[in-house]
Design an enzyme around this catalytic site. Structure first.
Site, short mmCIF file in Angstrom:
data_model
loop_
_atom_site.label_atom_id
_atom_site.label_comp_id
_atom_site.label_asym_id
_atom_site.label_seq_id
_atom_site.Cartn_x
_atom_site.Cartn_y
_atom_site.Cartn_z
N LEU A 1 28.59 43.24 -13.88
CA LEU A 1 29.01 43.36 -15.32
C LEU A 1 30.72 43.77 -15.08
O LEU A 1 31.24 43.86 -16.14
CB LEU A 1 28.64 43.99 -16.29
CG LEU A 1 27.09 43.25 -16.70
CD1 LEU A 1 26.46 44.09 -18.05
CD2 LEU A 1 27.14 41.85 -17.04
N ARG A 2 30.86 44.21 -13.88
CA ARG A 2 32.34 44.46 -13.43
C ARG A 2 32.89 45.79 -14.12
O ARG A 2 33.93 46.28 -13.98
CB ARG A 2 33.54 43.41 -13.87
CG ARG A 2 33.09 42.02 -13.03
CD ARG A 2 33.08 42.15 -11.90
NE ARG A 2 32.71 40.70 -11.44
CZ ARG A 2 32.35 40.58 -10.31
NH1 ARG A 2 31.57 41.50 -9.37
NH2 ARG A 2 32.05 39.19 -9.75
N ASP B 1 24.33 45.01 -2.80
CA ASP B 1 24.89 43.67 -2.97
C ASP B 1 26.22 43.26 -3.07
O ASP B 1 27.09 43.94 -3.69
CB ASP B 1 24.14 43.08 -4.33
CG ASP B 1 24.62 41.53 -4.69
OD1 ASP B 1 23.99 40.65 -3.74
OD2 ASP B 1 25.24 41.19 -5.40
N ASN C 1 28.45 33.36 -2.70
CA ASN C 1 27.88 33.96 -1.72
C ASN C 1 26.37 34.30 -1.82
O ASN C 1 26.23 34.90 -2.97
CB ASN C 1 28.36 35.04 -1.00
CG ASN C 1 29.85 35.13 -0.66
OD1 ASN C 1 30.08 33.80 -0.17
ND2 ASN C 1 30.56 36.10 -0.20
N ASP D 1 22.69 36.21 -10.73
CA ASP D 1 23.85 36.75 -9.98
C ASP D 1 25.25 36.20 -10.62
O ASP D 1 26.21 36.13 -10.04
CB ASP D 1 24.02 35.88 -8.65
CG ASP D 1 24.68 36.51 -7.63
OD1 ASP D 1 25.48 37.65 -8.19
OD2 ASP D 1 25.03 36.23 -6.40
N HIS E 1 34.63 36.09 -12.70
CA HIS E 1 36.04 36.30 -11.82
C HIS E 1 37.26 35.75 -12.86
O HIS E 1 36.95 34.55 -13.44
CB HIS E 1 36.00 35.63 -10.73
CG HIS E 1 35.27 36.46 -9.37
ND1 HIS E 1 35.42 37.48 -9.20
CD2 HIS E 1 34.30 35.74 -8.92
CE1 HIS E 1 34.58 37.78 -8.34
NE2 HIS E 1 33.62 36.87 -7.98
N GLY F 1 31.60 33.74 -6.50
CA GLY F 1 30.68 34.07 -7.63
C GLY F 1 30.89 33.07 -8.99
O GLY F 1 31.97 32.35 -8.96
O1 DOR Z 1 28.98 35.04 -4.87
C1 DOR Z 1 28.89 36.37 -5.28
N1 DOR Z 1 29.50 37.14 -5.93
N2 DOR Z 1 27.82 36.95 -4.06
C2 DOR Z 1 27.93 38.29 -4.04
O2 DOR Z 1 26.79 38.48 -3.41
C3 DOR Z 1 28.54 39.08 -5.11
C4 DOR Z 1 29.27 38.34 -6.19
C5 DOR Z 1 30.30 39.08 -6.93
O3 DOR Z 1 30.12 40.51 -6.88
O4 DOR Z 1 31.33 38.40 -7.23
ZN ZN Z 2 24.65 39.13 -3.35
#
Ligand code: DOR
Ligand code: ZN
Length: 428
Positions: free
Chosen positions: A61-62, A150, A276, A303, A307, A322
């Protein structure tokens, strides 16, 4: 007592029933064959499917730090719109959630906003630096149920061993992002034919599988509650199957995107598809699907990784990894399992609500739809047709990998302890 009648609904897609909710106590007061007509508010569920509120073990949630891409409030809105009543937000914020007061702040902000229970995940190492363990015990005492670095893997085996031992002593879940950094380097795509064709640096399956194998053996020898984040390969499925057959108590999640998408999406070099672990091949997606069906993989977790476009609409290898997930996950799971007849709504409730609640020991989530139970609920129209559009999402970001895709299974309403956190009507 203030009451809400939820009439004409089909719990788990089965027979039509009517619910009377006591909004004051946040519980289901009564379930009946006949509709309730004299409640303070009466909703006609139109025969739609009712499930326990969804629980997401893995979101980003940043907040704090990147409130320009998501906040606890906008993330809660996205969660409620996606049918979730509880989410676990990862520690890779700025600052990293590595101390009790930071975790407490995340929880309180979520409660103040009130649209979703936002559980903080504490980091395993200070600053996610992979060097010093955090005060797992102190954070556990302040209510943190899960720990994870993570975004990064706890690569160092000695550190991982100690983390497992501490997590065991404090009876908390340790969630691993399995990626041997020495094998991934600056890779951006699954190592295979597609990456070779596109000239992208490859991320081999073994980078994940070698960590999964090591961690399974550590769990066998040192115990504890180990959870694998975003399983992505066929080999990981085989390892989990082996571990479970040996009685090793590991749990695992799969994301909607690793079930539905493969690396042929990379052909246009669109940064939206960078994630990822990376999107893999059809055989990996197929193995993950079977694993979720037979319980080798326990749950679906999104996940959800918001962004900004300045980080996504750039050259593939420079795009941040992400994808958004909260507002599309139920529709993706429905498409893969229910529309195809592979599974039913009971299965959806299990992998998206009951199992995650059980793993995290949430006593008020993933509960049966019955009198006396907490009124954490989601109502879904299984037959509606809707199109995923990043711009229309409640999330602050719009990096959905499903842009323009038509789905069915649309969330009509979400209730957290009897309180409406989302209704389709308000959003029109
Ligand atoms: O794709 C991903 N984004 N994988 C992760 O493990 C972290 C995440 C992120 O924080 O953007
Ligand atoms: Zn991850």
């Amino acid at each position: 007592m203030t009451t809400l009648a939820l009439n004409n609904v089909r719990p788990y897609g089965e027979d039509v029933l009517n619910l009377l909710i006591d909004v004051t106590s946040g519980t289901i007061a009564e379930v009946s064959d006949t509709p309730f007509t004299d409640a303070d508010e009466v909703i006609d569920g139109e025969g739609n499917v009712l499930l326990p509120g969804l629980v997401d073990m893995h979101v980003h949630l940043r907040e704090p730090g990147r409130e320009d891409t998501e906040t606890i409030a906008t993330g809660s809105d996205a969660a409620a719109k996606g049918g979730f009543t509880a989410v676990f937000t990862m520690a890779n914020t700025n600052p990293v959630i590595d101390q009790p007061f930071l975790a407490e702040a995340v929880w309180s902000k979520g409660q103040e906003y009130g649209k979703c229970d936002v559980y903080p995940v504490g980091s395993i190492t200070q600053g996610l630096e992979g060097a010093q363990l955090t005060e797992i015990g102190l954070m556990a005492r302040s209510g943190v149920r899960m720990f994870s670095d993570d975004g990064k893997c706890v690569n160092d085996p000695q550190l991982m061993r100690r983390a497992i031992e501490y997590a065991k002593a404090h009876d908390v879940v340790l969630a691993q992002h399995a990626e041997d950094h020495r094998l991934t380097g600056s890779a951006s795509a699954h190592e295979g034919e597609q990456a070779a064709r596109l000239g992208l640096r490859g991320w081999p399956r073994v980078a994940e599988e070698s960590i999964v194998a090591r961690d399974a053996i550590m769990t066998r020898d040192y115990g504890g509650r180990y959870h694998l984040c975003h399983a992505s390969t066929e080999g990981t499925v085989e390892l989990l199957r082996f571990a479970k057959s040996q009685g090793i108590e590991v749990t695992a999640e799969v994301t909607p995107h690793h079930l539905m998408l493969t690396d042929d999406k990379l052909a246009t070099y669109d940064g939206l598809f960078r994630v990822n672990p990376p999107l893999r091949e059809a055989r990996d997606a197929e193995a993950l699907k079977q694993a979720l069906l037979d319980g080798t993989v326990d749950v679906v977790a999104t996940d959800h990784a918001p962004h900004g476009s300045e980080d996504k609409c750039v050259e593939f290898e420079h795009a941040k990894p992400g994808m958004l997930g909260l507002e599309t996950s139920l529709a993706v799971v429905h498409r893969i399992f229910v529309e195809t007849g592979l599974a039913d709504w009971r299965f959806v409730a299990k992998v998206m609500s009951e199992r995650p609640a059980e793993i995290l020991r949430l006593e008020d989530q993933g509960r049966p739809i019955a009198a006396g139970e907490p009124a954490n609920l989601v109502l879904v129209d299984p037959d509606s047709s809707w199109t995923a559009r990043g711009e229309e999402m409640a999330s602050k970001a719009s990096n959905t990998p499903y842009e323009g895709i038509e789905f069915t299974a649309r969330v009509v309403g979400t209730w957290l302890r009897g309180k409406t956190t989302y209704t389709e009507k308000d959003s029109q």
